[in-house]
Design a protein around this motif. Sequence first.
Motif, PDB file in Angstrom:
ATOM      1  N   ALA A 197      25.564  15.224  37.805  1.00  0.00           N
ATOM      2  CA  ALA A 197      24.643  15.382  38.946  1.00  0.00           C
ATOM      3  C   ALA A 197      25.203  14.785  40.235  1.00  0.00           C
ATOM      4  O   ALA A 197      25.072  15.389  41.304  1.00  0.00           O
ATOM      5  N   LYS A 198      25.827  13.624  40.127  1.00  0.00           N
ATOM      6  CA  LYS A 198      26.341  12.979  41.339  1.00  0.00           C
ATOM      7  C   LYS A 198      27.500  13.773  41.934  1.00  0.00           C
ATOM      8  O   LYS A 198      27.588  13.944  43.152  1.00  0.00           O
ATOM      9  N   GLN A 199      28.362  14.257  41.054  1.00  0.00           N
ATOM     10  CA  GLN A 199      29.499  15.060  41.525  1.00  0.00           C
ATOM     11  C   GLN A 199      28.982  16.318  42.244  1.00  0.00           C
ATOM     12  O   GLN A 199      29.494  16.702  43.295  1.00  0.00           O
ATOM     13  N   ALA A 200      27.967  16.921  41.648  1.00  0.00           N
ATOM     14  CA  ALA A 200      27.378  18.122  42.259  1.00  0.00           C
ATOM     15  C   ALA A 200      26.767  17.790  43.621  1.00  0.00           C
ATOM     16  O   ALA A 200      26.935  18.547  44.585  1.00  0.00           O
ATOM     17  N   ALA A 201      26.094  16.651  43.704  1.00  0.00           N
ATOM     18  CA  ALA A 201      25.473  16.232  44.971  1.00  0.00           C
ATOM     19  C   ALA A 201      26.548  15.986  46.032  1.00  0.00           C
ATOM     20  O   ALA A 201      26.393  16.380  47.193  1.00  0.00           O
ATOM     21  N   LEU A 202      27.653  15.354  45.632  1.00  0.00           N
ATOM     22  CA  LEU A 202      28.750  15.072  46.577  1.00  0.00           C
ATOM     23  C   LEU A 202      29.375  16.366  47.089  1.00  0.00           C
ATOM     24  O   LEU A 202      29.634  16.514  48.286  1.00  0.00           O
ATOM     25  N   LEU A 203      29.568  17.312  46.176  1.00  0.00           N
ATOM     26  CA  LEU A 203      30.178  18.584  46.582  1.00  0.00           C
ATOM     27  C   LEU A 203      29.236  19.365  47.500  1.00  0.00           C
ATOM     28  O   LEU A 203      29.675  19.985  48.472  1.00  0.00           O
ATOM     29  N   ALA A 204      27.933  19.315  47.206  1.00  0.00           N
ATOM     30  CA  ALA A 204      26.964  20.018  48.065  1.00  0.00           C
ATOM     31  C   ALA A 204      26.900  19.369  49.447  1.00  0.00           C
ATOM     32  O   ALA A 204      26.839  20.065  50.463  1.00  0.00           O
TER      33      ALA A 204
END
Lengths: 148, 197
Positions: free
Chosen positions: B84-91
């Motif tokens: 989830a955090k990686q996805a949030a950072l990429l978004a």
Amino acid sequence: MRAMLRVALRLVLGAVFVYAAYTKLRQSWLLFALSIDSYQLLPEWGVLALARTLPWIELALGLLLVTGWLLRYTSVAAAIVLAGFFSVMLLSYARGAGIDCGCFGVGEALSAKTLIRDGALLLSVCILVWLSRSRGHSGPQTTERVAD
Amino acid sequence: MRRSVIPLALAFLTATLLAQAPTSTRAVGPIIAKVTVDVYSDFQCPHCKVLDEQTLSRVRQDYAAKGLIRLVHHDFPLPMHPYAKQAALLAAAADKVGKFEQVSEVLFKQQDSWAASGKVEETVDSVLTPAEAKRVHALAADPATAAIVQRDVDLGTRLNITSTPTVIITKNLKSDRVVGSVTYPVLKRYLDQLLAN
């Protein structure tokens, strides 16, 4: 002792029902509809109908419990309502739904804490049903007045 | 004379700063909207996916894009979701190249796939050009981007948010929160009521 416990239970449960109704009635009924909607169990018309009526049912049950009027029947009705709440909450919690409890207004997430609280209320109302099942408990009792 | 110069100077300064700032699509709708809808969301959360795809996409189109409300996305990656955090950072990084909406959409659409495989970057890259992808990867590793996500997490923590999605609806400084996924017709009724009053 039984009479004192019965009075205590009906007053506490009555107050809880009245408070639950108050928290819902003081805000827009559509906000409570959103809480019901988050359970994803009812169609739109069911959500709206329940949001309109449930707070008034809670208020009526609460006032009846506080006064002790028709206690034998009111306690059974309260038990049915609480059992319904508890089943739906348990089902949603087991499904892992991070949703609004909708217990006392909106904004409280469904959690183990809310389940324990609702379970305790259900247990209390079951005891009240059992204490009220003996003859002549359709209205406020002489023994309760003495105990008061 | 002096009194009228100060507001004009402030207005000019604000307009200049707004013109220079990159356009973020994490928030849609005017900042002065009557109603603000803040959504605390986790890209790996299945209920957030349902809320975004079935409800918020329509709210964005019917209300925020028309300037009736302001819809704001806040990242709140839960520790139980490993990607989830990686996805949030990429978004958040994609927002800096003007591709937040596309990246957010693909992350929710293909949630089952990347949540199982861990291929978050590949999923995000599928809606970016090679040049954009390279830039987004670099920006995602930038501490400034991490600070944006962390700011949202800190804000959510201060607001006692414990689960996602949590929607906070504010009008006239009065906020109400709804936890969980709600359907568009019921939310629409509530927004219409708020806008009508």
